[in-house]
Design an enzyme around this catalytic site. Sequence first.
Site, PDB file in Angstrom:
ATOM      1  CB  CYS A  88      -0.968  -0.028   1.186  1.00  0.00           C
ATOM      2  SG  CYS A  88      -0.167  -0.066   2.806  1.00  0.00           S
ATOM      3  CG  ASN A  89       1.385   5.976   0.583  1.00  0.00           C
ATOM      4  OD1 ASN A  89       2.160   6.026  -0.371  1.00  0.00           O
ATOM      5  ND2 ASN A  89       1.219   6.991   1.406  1.00  0.00           N
TER       6      ASN A  89
END
Length: 131
Positions: A88-89
């Site tokens: 994800c981030n």
Amino acid sequence: MASAVTSSSDNEQVLPTIDADQAHALLSSGHGYIDVRMQEDFDKGHAPGARNVPYYLSVTPQGKEKNPRFVEEVAALFGKDDGFIVGCNTGNRSRFATADLLNAGFKNVRNLQGGYRSFLQSANQQPAQQP
């Protein structure tokens, strides 16, 4: 809420987790990459060859709406024995996604610690652009 592989306090130790350097090596050896960020974030940049399957459909101050078809959408891209990375981030959302995939029977899934940010820093590269 993601179901845990073990109790939530043990979740981080139990999940197969890799760092960004290991992720680059695995991608070079043929592993896949599932980016669980929302589409608009994925479109801004992602790991080379990454496939986008959002874990959340929306994130608002009122809460997060989990993608009810997340596992089904991943299963359409990868078999349960295929090796792939979940990112994800920053690594938080991918932990939940990795736990859900392990609970669904995926055997060779690995969470990317630090997420796409650490992946970029490790490679010292610019984000891959959407064609």
